[in-house]
Write a protein that holds these residues in place. Structure first.
Motif, mmCIF file in Angstrom:
data_model
loop_
_atom_site.group_PDB
_atom_site.id
_atom_site.type_symbol
_atom_site.label_atom_id
_atom_site.label_comp_id
_atom_site.label_asym_id
_atom_site.label_seq_id
_atom_site.Cartn_x
_atom_site.Cartn_y
_atom_site.Cartn_z
ATOM 1 N N PHE A 110 30.514 21.541 35.489
ATOM 2 C CA PHE A 110 31.688 22.095 34.821
ATOM 3 C C PHE A 110 31.739 23.620 34.966
ATOM 4 N N ILE A 111 30.594 24.289 34.854
ATOM 5 C CA ILE A 111 30.561 25.748 35.032
ATOM 6 C C ILE A 111 31.060 26.114 36.429
ATOM 7 N N ARG A 112 30.580 25.400 37.419
ATOM 8 C CA ARG A 112 30.985 25.666 38.804
ATOM 9 C C ARG A 112 32.485 25.432 38.978
ATOM 10 N N MET A 113 32.993 24.334 38.434
ATOM 11 C CA MET A 113 34.428 24.056 38.524
ATOM 12 C C MET A 113 35.244 25.171 37.891
ATOM 13 N N ALA A 114 34.808 25.620 36.709
ATOM 14 C CA ALA A 114 35.550 26.656 35.983
ATOM 15 C C ALA A 114 35.578 27.957 36.775
ATOM 16 N N ARG A 115 34.439 28.374 37.284
ATOM 17 C CA ARG A 115 34.375 29.653 38.003
ATOM 18 C C ARG A 115 35.113 29.584 39.336
ATOM 19 N N GLN A 116 34.997 28.472 40.031
ATOM 20 C CA GLN A 116 35.706 28.346 41.309
ATOM 21 C C GLN A 116 37.218 28.377 41.118
ATOM 22 N N ALA A 117 37.673 27.938 39.935
ATOM 23 C CA ALA A 117 39.111 27.962 39.647
ATOM 24 C C ALA A 117 39.562 29.299 39.075
ATOM 25 N N GLY A 118 38.632 30.235 38.898
ATOM 26 C CA GLY A 118 39.000 31.579 38.477
ATOM 27 C C GLY A 118 38.726 31.930 37.033
ATOM 28 N N ALA A 119 38.089 31.052 36.267
ATOM 29 C CA ALA A 119 37.798 31.361 34.864
ATOM 30 C C ALA A 119 36.781 32.494 34.768
ATOM 31 N N ASP A 120 37.008 33.390 33.826
ATOM 32 C CA ASP A 120 36.053 34.451 33.518
ATOM 33 C C ASP A 120 35.175 33.976 32.364
ATOM 34 N N ILE A 121 33.885 33.855 32.611
ATOM 35 C CA ILE A 121 32.946 33.368 31.600
ATOM 36 C C ILE A 121 31.982 34.487 31.264
ATOM 37 N N HIS A 122 31.946 34.857 29.986
ATOM 38 C CA HIS A 122 31.136 35.984 29.540
ATOM 39 C C HIS A 122 30.129 35.534 28.489
ATOM 40 N N THR A 123 28.883 35.939 28.646
ATOM 41 C CA THR A 123 27.861 35.694 27.631
ATOM 42 C C THR A 123 27.579 36.985 26.869
ATOM 43 N N GLY A 124 26.880 36.859 25.729
ATOM 44 C CA GLY A 124 26.582 38.025 24.898
ATOM 45 C C GLY A 124 27.828 38.649 24.306
ATOM 46 N N GLN A 125 28.850 37.826 24.031
ATOM 47 C CA GLN A 125 30.129 38.337 23.541
ATOM 48 C C GLN A 125 30.477 37.682 22.205
ATOM 49 N N GLU A 126 29.730 38.035 21.180
ATOM 50 C CA GLU A 126 30.033 37.533 19.842
ATOM 51 C C GLU A 126 31.353 38.108 19.350
ATOM 52 N N VAL A 127 32.208 37.256 18.834
ATOM 53 C CA VAL A 127 33.502 37.707 18.319
ATOM 54 C C VAL A 127 33.296 38.382 16.973
ATOM 55 N N LEU A 128 33.681 39.652 16.905
ATOM 56 C CA LEU A 128 33.539 40.432 15.674
ATOM 57 C C LEU A 128 34.838 40.497 14.884
ATOM 58 N N SER A 129 35.970 40.366 15.578
ATOM 59 C CA SER A 129 37.264 40.440 14.914
ATOM 60 C C SER A 129 38.242 39.522 15.631
ATOM 61 N N LEU A 130 39.030 38.778 14.831
ATOM 62 C CA LEU A 130 40.045 37.885 15.373
ATOM 63 C C LEU A 130 41.295 38.020 14.506
ATOM 64 N N THR A 131 42.309 38.681 15.034
ATOM 65 C CA THR A 131 43.534 38.927 14.270
ATOM 66 C C THR A 131 44.744 38.550 15.119
ATOM 67 N N LYS A 132 45.877 38.437 14.444
ATOM 68 C CA LYS A 132 47.091 38.059 15.145
ATOM 69 C C LYS A 132 48.246 38.959 14.735
ATOM 70 N N THR A 133 48.988 39.434 15.717
ATOM 71 C CA THR A 133 50.205 40.195 15.489
ATOM 72 C C THR A 133 51.328 39.551 16.287
#
Length: 368
Positions: A149-172
């Motif tokens: 699945f990782i290979r499929m995602a990256r080959q299709a262009g998905a950007d996968i980032h590790t070490g990226q804890e979400v600190l803020s999630l807001t909506k405007t």
């Protein structure tokens, strides 16, 4: 600098990554994982088995829908399953558990304790009145599936980032803004594939207050006496899920099948719980455990009805749930990821998963 994309998936376990693989051919996808490696808390600690008759009626349908994909070439050439079989052992006190297990099942054979012993020679016969054998149960190569699945995602262009804890999630307006320690993202769609942290993420998003409860599952790897080759044995388990064991590279993986609620964390083994599970295993078999080679614990997270939560939130527009798989994330990943991708993109839901009852049983509004 703020990065924009069509969809941000929060969570880099099997749920988030499989969804990224499905969506990336059709839209720009970013996947954020809080840990420094993907699948850290659950996926990488799973010894998954494909068991078509496991869990709720809805889960059994999803598992069945995933079977051909797991066995075929769609994700990984040659598939990711190999025959194992499963024996669910029944004591005299477990008649109700047997009835519940058999209700709605297909392809199961009820056999005698002596017939069970022929399949797995370490079993004792005297504690049991019967057993249920599921010949279609199969080992799943979790890492092979996940990497596919990782290979499929990256080959299709998905950007996968590790070490990226979400600190803020807001909506405007119609835009979600996500901040991590190093980056900012904007997107119209946020996917909650945060596993044990799904409930907390939903609170930050001011989404529907759906309780997702993380639970610990422990396991240990034990060696066997010289001359014992477990490779042809089926997985063995108490039908009421008080313990289970499965062959693994010449050894046995034994679990107390614990499901103790804990806060989201890097799960650890409770030594007493593990010892009690090993004791139950020893009473069911002729094996005496004198040494544990390895032990670990992982997280499995549940919605109140023990079915997954999949779909757009009825309160927070653009917030999509993909959570609460309850330890079935591996064996349902092919079906759930496709269904989720269809719901997100607005594509016609594939025929195999288009049943209204199935979809309504997954949607988050069932709790509202």
């Amino acid at each position: 600098m703020t990065k924009t994309c069509d969809i941000v998936i929060i969570g880099g376990g099997i749920a988030g990554i499989s969804l990224a693989a499905r969506c990336a051919p059709m839209m720009s996808v970013t996947c954020l994982e809080r840990e420094t490696s993907l699948g850290y808390h659950s996926t990488s600690r799973s010894a998954a088995v494909y068991i078509p008759n496991y869990g709720t009626a809805l889960l059994r349908r999803l598992i069945g829908m995933s079977g051909d994909v797991l066995a075929g070439d769609a994700i990984v050439d040659g598939g990711v399953t190999s025959h194992r079989g499963e024996l669910a052992l029944v004591t005299e006190a477990e008649a109700d558990a047997l009835a519940a297990y058999m209700d709605g099942s297909t392809g199961l054979a009820e056999i005698t304790p002596h017939e069970a012993q022929e399949l797995c020679p370490i079993l004792r016969t005297e504690p049991f009145v019967s057993a249920v054998y599921e010949a279609s149960a199969a080992d799943i190569d979790v890492d092979k599936l996940f990497q596919g699945f990782i290979r499929m995602a990256r080959q299709a262009g998905a950007d996968i980032h590790t070490g990226q804890e979400v600190l803020s999630l807001t909506k405007t307006g119609s835009t979600w803004r996500i901040e991590t320690k190093t980056d900012r993202f904007e997107t119209p769609i946020v996917v909650n594939a945060a596993g044990a942290w799904a409930g907390e993420l939903a609170m930050h998003a001011k989404a529907s207050p759906i309780t997702i409860t993380p639970c610990r599952r422990s396991a240990a790897m034990i060696p066997l006496a010289d001359g014992l080759d477990p490779s042809p044995w089926p997985m063995i388990a108490s039908i009421s899920e008080a313990w289970y064991a499965k062959p693994d590279a010449g050894r046995l993986m034994v679990s107390p099948a614990d499901q103790d609620p804990i806060a989201p964390c890097d799960a650890w083994v409770d030594d007493m719980v593990l010892a009690e599970g090993i004791d139950r295993f020893e009473k069911a078999t002729t094996v005496t455990v004198t040494r544990v080679e390895q032990q670990w614990a992982g997280l499995r997270s549940f919605a109140p009805d023990h079915d997954p939560v999949v779909g757009f939130d009825p309160v927070a527009t653009g917030f999509f749930w993909l959570a609460g798989q309850g330890g079935n994330g591996i064996q349902t990943a092919p079906a759930l990821s496709q269904l989720a991708a269809d719901l997100i993109t607005g594509a016609a839901v594939q025929d195999a998963v288009s049943d209204v009852d199935l979809i309504s049983g997954l949607l988050p509004e069932r709790f509202i």
